[in-house]
Design an enzyme around this catalytic site. Structure first.
Site, PDB file in Angstrom:
ATOM      1  CB  THR A   8      -0.914   0.023   1.234  1.00  0.00           C
ATOM      2  OG1 THR A   8      -0.102  -0.050   2.417  1.00  0.00           O
ATOM      3  CG2 THR A   8      -1.886  -1.139   1.209  1.00  0.00           C
ATOM      4  CG  ASP A   9      -0.218   4.318   1.668  1.00  0.00           C
ATOM      5  OD1 ASP A   9      -1.225   4.689   1.023  1.00  0.00           O
ATOM      6  OD2 ASP A   9      -0.249   4.031   2.874  1.00  0.00           O
ATOM      7  NE  ARG A  10       4.563   5.411  -6.261  1.00  0.00           N
ATOM      8  CZ  ARG A  10       4.856   4.702  -7.346  1.00  0.00           C
ATOM      9  NH1 ARG A  10       3.898   4.051  -7.976  1.00  0.00           N
ATOM     10  NH2 ARG A  10       6.082   4.658  -7.802  1.00  0.00           N
ATOM     11  CG  MET A  11       5.402   3.234   1.565  1.00  0.00           C
ATOM     12  SD  MET A  11       6.900   4.172   1.111  1.00  0.00           S
ATOM     13  CE  MET A  11       8.012   3.633   2.407  1.00  0.00           C
TER      14      MET A  11
END
Length: 208
Positions: free
Chosen positions: A184-187
């Protein structure tokens, strides 16, 4: 056209002891998930001037020595590989929010290995390999159909079609293999196996 990836956590303790065991495990999970052509991989090459090209091929071998695919040795991809001797591939498992990127040097498979795999191919695929001068320009579909008809007649009475001398396997011997798990959240989680000059492998985490 944006989606958030909700993959499960993926950290160094989750890795198999070796890159090839980890790749084999993810391949099997992709197969069990019902993904179409889970062994499909995008092969990237470049000519001596650095002009890149990419195309999808199928992984037909995996062990500690590398990954293997088969093709026409006179094709555009083989011309690149013959001249540069390096390549990279990406396994894109989009529905699972995963990919594996592998880079390394290339070498031709042995005649015996190519012969063994050739013997497992369907007869139609064998005929197609004889009929097609891969990557060359043709005037139209009829040229290909005529070539296939001619080869089919040529081998009509032959039980076991021999492997063409211009067809066989390439092995990519990796120096680097990266496992990418979407989060999630590009992490995203990115874990990379790297081999050193002493032929020992290490694992590094990369920022997303």
């Amino acid at each position: 056209m944006r989606s958030d990836y909700a993959g499960r956590p993926f950290d160094v303790p989750d890795l198999a002891p070796t890159w090839h065991e980890q790749l084999a495990a993810w391949l099997e999970e992709a197969r069990e998930a019902g993904l179409a052509e889970p062994n499909a991989m995008v092969l990237a090459t470049a000519d001596p001037e650095g002009t890149p090209a990419s195309r999808t091929v199928l992984c037909k071998g995996l062990d500690s020595g590398g990954i293997v695919f088969y093709t026409n040795y006179t094709s555009a991809k083989s011309h690149d590989l013959n001249r540069t001797r390096v390549a990279s591939v990406t396994f894109p498992w989009y529905p699972m929010h995963r990919q594996v990127q592998l880079a390394g040097r290339v070498e031709r498979c042995s005649e015996a290995q190519s012969d063994a795999y050739w013997a497992t191919r369907p007869r139609g695929s064998q005929l197609g390999a004889w009929a097609s001068a891969q990557s060359t320009v043709v005037a139209g579909r009829n040229v290909l159909d005529q070539a296939l008809a001619g080869v089919t007649a040529r081998f009509d009475d032959v039980e076991r079609i021999p492997r063409p001398p211009h067809w066989g396997g390439w092995r990519i011997v990796p120096w680097q293999v990266e496992f990418w798990q979407g989060r999630t959240d590009r992490m995203h989680d990115r874990l990379r196996f790297d081999v050193g000059r002493d032929d020992r492998w290490s694992v590094r985490r990369l920022a997303p």
